[in-house]
Motif scaffolding. Sequence first.
Motif, PDB file in Angstrom:
ATOM      1  N   ARG A  97     -10.478   2.554   7.762  1.00  0.00           N
ATOM      2  CA  ARG A  97     -10.153   1.473   6.825  1.00  0.00           C
ATOM      3  C   ARG A  97     -11.218   0.389   6.987  1.00  0.00           C
ATOM      4  O   ARG A  97     -10.944  -0.727   7.369  1.00  0.00           O
ATOM      5  N   TRP A  98     -12.480   0.775   6.674  1.00  0.00           N
ATOM      6  CA  TRP A  98     -13.588  -0.134   6.937  1.00  0.00           C
ATOM      7  C   TRP A  98     -13.453  -1.459   6.202  1.00  0.00           C
ATOM      8  O   TRP A  98     -14.057  -2.464   6.579  1.00  0.00           O
ATOM      9  N   GLU A  99     -12.650  -1.488   5.144  1.00  0.00           N
ATOM     10  CA  GLU A  99     -12.475  -2.740   4.410  1.00  0.00           C
ATOM     11  C   GLU A  99     -11.861  -3.825   5.294  1.00  0.00           C
ATOM     12  O   GLU A  99     -12.107  -5.023   5.095  1.00  0.00           O
ATOM     13  N   LEU A 100     -11.075  -3.404   6.303  1.00  0.00           N
ATOM     14  CA  LEU A 100     -10.465  -4.382   7.205  1.00  0.00           C
ATOM     15  C   LEU A 100     -11.494  -4.961   8.175  1.00  0.00           C
ATOM     16  O   LEU A 100     -11.474  -6.159   8.479  1.00  0.00           O
TER      17      LEU A 100
ATOM     18  N   LEU B 175     -11.743  -4.360  -1.587  1.00  0.00           N
ATOM     19  CA  LEU B 175     -12.620  -3.406  -0.912  1.00  0.00           C
ATOM     20  C   LEU B 175     -11.975  -2.033  -0.774  1.00  0.00           C
ATOM     21  O   LEU B 175     -12.662  -1.012  -0.818  1.00  0.00           O
ATOM     22  N   ARG B 176     -10.664  -2.003  -0.598  1.00  0.00           N
ATOM     23  CA  ARG B 176      -9.966  -0.707  -0.563  1.00  0.00           C
ATOM     24  C   ARG B 176     -10.109   0.014  -1.899  1.00  0.00           C
ATOM     25  O   ARG B 176     -10.333   1.233  -1.956  1.00  0.00           O
ATOM     26  N   MET B 177     -10.037  -0.739  -2.990  1.00  0.00           N
ATOM     27  CA  MET B 177     -10.219  -0.134  -4.302  1.00  0.00           C
ATOM     28  C   MET B 177     -11.630   0.413  -4.449  1.00  0.00           C
ATOM     29  O   MET B 177     -11.849   1.470  -5.053  1.00  0.00           O
TER      30      MET B 177
ATOM     31  N   ARG C 154     -13.521   1.423  -1.860  1.00  0.00           N
ATOM     32  CA  ARG C 154     -13.641   2.579  -0.954  1.00  0.00           C
ATOM     33  C   ARG C 154     -13.028   3.828  -1.559  1.00  0.00           C
ATOM     34  O   ARG C 154     -13.600   4.923  -1.474  1.00  0.00           O
ATOM     35  N   THR C 155     -11.868   3.684  -2.157  1.00  0.00           N
ATOM     36  CA  THR C 155     -11.151   4.853  -2.698  1.00  0.00           C
ATOM     37  C   THR C 155     -11.523   5.155  -4.145  1.00  0.00           C
ATOM     38  O   THR C 155     -11.106   6.187  -4.680  1.00  0.00           O
ATOM     39  N   ARG C 156     -12.290   4.241  -4.747  1.00  0.00           N
ATOM     40  CA  ARG C 156     -12.638   4.361  -6.172  1.00  0.00           C
ATOM     41  C   ARG C 156     -11.391   4.500  -7.033  1.00  0.00           C
ATOM     42  O   ARG C 156     -11.367   5.211  -8.039  1.00  0.00           O
ATOM     43  N   ASP C 157     -10.362   3.824  -6.620  1.00  0.00           N
ATOM     44  CA  ASP C 157      -9.071   3.858  -7.305  1.00  0.00           C
ATOM     45  C   ASP C 157      -8.758   2.460  -7.819  1.00  0.00           C
ATOM     46  O   ASP C 157      -8.470   1.553  -7.051  1.00  0.00           O
ATOM     47  N   VAL C 158      -8.831   2.276  -9.113  1.00  0.00           N
ATOM     48  CA  VAL C 158      -8.557   0.970  -9.715  1.00  0.00           C
ATOM     49  C   VAL C 158      -7.254   0.994 -10.508  1.00  0.00           C
ATOM     50  O   VAL C 158      -7.023   0.152 -11.365  1.00  0.00           O
ATOM     51  N   ALA C 159      -6.396   1.951 -10.163  1.00  0.00           N
ATOM     52  CA  ALA C 159      -5.144   2.100 -10.915  1.00  0.00           C
ATOM     53  C   ALA C 159      -4.255   0.869 -10.794  1.00  0.00           C
ATOM     54  O   ALA C 159      -3.480   0.565 -11.708  1.00  0.00           O
ATOM     55  N   ASP C 160      -4.340   0.167  -9.651  1.00  0.00           N
ATOM     56  CA  ASP C 160      -3.482  -1.004  -9.474  1.00  0.00           C
ATOM     57  C   ASP C 160      -4.222  -2.311  -9.744  1.00  0.00           C
ATOM     58  O   ASP C 160      -3.827  -3.364  -9.241  1.00  0.00           O
ATOM     59  N   LEU C 161      -5.275  -2.252 -10.543  1.00  0.00           N
ATOM     60  CA  LEU C 161      -6.034  -3.458 -10.868  1.00  0.00           C
ATOM     61  C   LEU C 161      -5.142  -4.498 -11.549  1.00  0.00           C
ATOM     62  O   LEU C 161      -5.245  -5.702 -11.276  1.00  0.00           O
TER      63      LEU C 161
ATOM     64  N   GLU D 234       0.816  -1.214   0.000  1.00  0.00           N
ATOM     65  CA  GLU D 234       0.000   0.000   0.000  1.00  0.00           C
ATOM     66  C   GLU D 234       0.850   1.265   0.000  1.00  0.00           C
ATOM     67  O   GLU D 234       0.391   2.323  -0.433  1.00  0.00           O
ATOM     68  N   GLU D 235       2.090   1.178   0.463  1.00  0.00           N
ATOM     69  CA  GLU D 235       2.967   2.345   0.487  1.00  0.00           C
ATOM     70  C   GLU D 235       3.574   2.654  -0.871  1.00  0.00           C
ATOM     71  O   GLU D 235       3.813   3.812  -1.205  1.00  0.00           O
ATOM     72  N   VAL D 236       3.843   1.594  -1.646  1.00  0.00           N
ATOM     73  CA  VAL D 236       4.589   1.788  -2.899  1.00  0.00           C
ATOM     74  C   VAL D 236       3.833   1.324  -4.144  1.00  0.00           C
ATOM     75  O   VAL D 236       4.076   1.829  -5.241  1.00  0.00           O
ATOM     76  N   ARG D 237       2.971   0.339  -3.966  1.00  0.00           N
ATOM     77  CA  ARG D 237       2.163  -0.213  -5.070  1.00  0.00           C
ATOM     78  C   ARG D 237       3.013  -0.527  -6.301  1.00  0.00           C
ATOM     79  O   ARG D 237       2.789   0.006  -7.394  1.00  0.00           O
ATOM     80  N   ASN D 238       3.957  -1.430  -6.111  1.00  0.00           N
ATOM     81  CA  ASN D 238       4.803  -1.820  -7.238  1.00  0.00           C
ATOM     82  C   ASN D 238       4.735  -3.327  -7.478  1.00  0.00           C
ATOM     83  O   ASN D 238       4.137  -4.082  -6.702  1.00  0.00           O
ATOM     84  N   VAL D 239       5.348  -3.771  -8.547  1.00  0.00           N
ATOM     85  CA  VAL D 239       5.287  -5.164  -8.973  1.00  0.00           C
ATOM     86  C   VAL D 239       5.914  -6.088  -7.935  1.00  0.00           C
ATOM     87  O   VAL D 239       5.399  -7.176  -7.655  1.00  0.00           O
ATOM     88  N   LYS D 240       7.027  -5.660  -7.351  1.00  0.00           N
ATOM     89  CA  LYS D 240       7.749  -6.519  -6.402  1.00  0.00           C
ATOM     90  C   LYS D 240       6.844  -6.977  -5.267  1.00  0.00           C
ATOM     91  O   LYS D 240       6.781  -8.173  -4.958  1.00  0.00           O
ATOM     92  N   TRP D 241       6.136  -6.032  -4.666  1.00  0.00           N
ATOM     93  CA  TRP D 241       5.296  -6.390  -3.536  1.00  0.00           C
ATOM     94  C   TRP D 241       4.035  -7.138  -3.973  1.00  0.00           C
ATOM     95  O   TRP D 241       3.532  -7.998  -3.250  1.00  0.00           O
ATOM     96  N   ALA D 242       3.539  -6.839  -5.170  1.00  0.00           N
ATOM     97  CA  ALA D 242       2.386  -7.588  -5.682  1.00  0.00           C
ATOM     98  C   ALA D 242       2.746  -9.061  -5.881  1.00  0.00           C
ATOM     99  O   ALA D 242       1.969  -9.965  -5.534  1.00  0.00           O
TER     100      ALA D 242
END
Length: 476
Positions: A320-323, A228-230, A232-239, A193-201
């Motif tokens: 962080r209601w998704e949790l 659910l975080r996606m 909540r934030t309506r952010d699907v950039a890391d789909l 969640e801090e970096v949203r990169n391939v390595k951590w995915a």
Amino acid sequence: MNLPAHTWGILLASVVVFVMSFRIRNVKLQYALIFLAGAGIRLAFATTVELLNTWDEQYHAVVAKHMSEHPFHPTLYDQHVLSYDYTDWSSNGVWLHKPPFFLWLMAISIKLFGTSALAVRIPSIVISGIIPVALLSISRRLASPSAGWWAAAIWIFNPMSVLLATGRYPTDHNDLIFTGCITLSFWAWMKYEEVRNVKWAVFIGLLVSTAVLTKWLTGLWVFLPWILRMVRTRDVADLKLLVLSLTIAALPVLAWYSWTFYAFPLEAAYEMAYNSEHFWVAVEGHEGPWWYHFNEIFWHFGVLTGGLCILGLYPLYRKRWELIVSLLFVYVFFAFAATKMSGFTFMMAAPMALSGGYVIAWLQGKWKKWVVFSAALIALLLQLNAPHLSSVLNVDENPYRKGRLEMTQTLLNWTETDRRDDWVIFNVPNDQRALFLFYSDAIPYSEPLTEFKGMKRYNIGTWKDGNIVPLQSAQD
């Protein structure tokens, strides 16, 4: 309390090390001390006596021992000389009753450290040290270091996890290592969640695959708060990264089940069908009311700490209601499942412990810090309930465990110079055949002595009055 002196020594050292970690400001050193405390307490109780426990631990140990020689061919009996029921997981040949990852860890340990109860428990001991470190790391991002330290304390002094790590509670190492896999996948997602990169995915995907290959599809849990975080934030950039992570998670799982259905089609088909029954049928008599798992919170964490874990859910996760939703999903899902086993929801130990730790840290900020510190630490130490654990682990005052210990010693003496792989032993008590399989390579049966037909190449013996009585030599 009837515990060996070394157990008390390790326990005391672990408590001291953990309290020292509270004053340490060097993060890496703090992590090291917390790891030692978490692993140390389990090590103390895991080394009380050389004895495998019933029911599950002894079977997991035998399969892991065999997998140390052939990791992709899990077996309980490596060979049978009598007919057997392949659907009976306590006496069959090919053993697919549980997925393989936790067994692989145990097999590696047995390969490195030998055939012993401690070697069986080392993976659970190590993971029990890693979990509180992960909790502290998660809390640094989700709440505060203080809340993380108390979350680590809730885990370290948690009696349920001690019983699992020492093989004294169903389904022992399977549930403990599964909880570790879930916790680490949760930790990796927080880092992602801090970096949203391939390595951590990719790393999340690998950790999720270990979870699924330890238990089953509940190992996918971390993807629920991610989705659910996606929302909540309506952010699907890391789909795309989510899909990548799911793919990475799926590949080892698909590979394993493709292999088992190819190599062991009969056993694989049966176990897959049997697993699916757990939701609809109370298998093996494991039934309970719909609120069973909600009530188990107070067994998993103690009455006081369990209450704090529940009270802290909303204030900690309100942003962080998704949790919260993801955590509740697990409890609701298993509330509907017909089969009820306590360990099913212990997988949520991490978010629950973080919640309880958050409340204690909040109390420290409201009242005198050292008063709260002392009271909370004493409560957690009392909750560890060493007298209860002592009684559970006791041998001298438990005739059944004493008998198993005597059998273990007999087997250790019998196999001191020879693994006895050319022996068939009859009249072994049904629930103690696994001891023969683990400490020897002999083939044990609970049936009374039968004809020697087809067994000419074996030495034949029977278990009688605590001894192995030879009846036929393979030389005859």
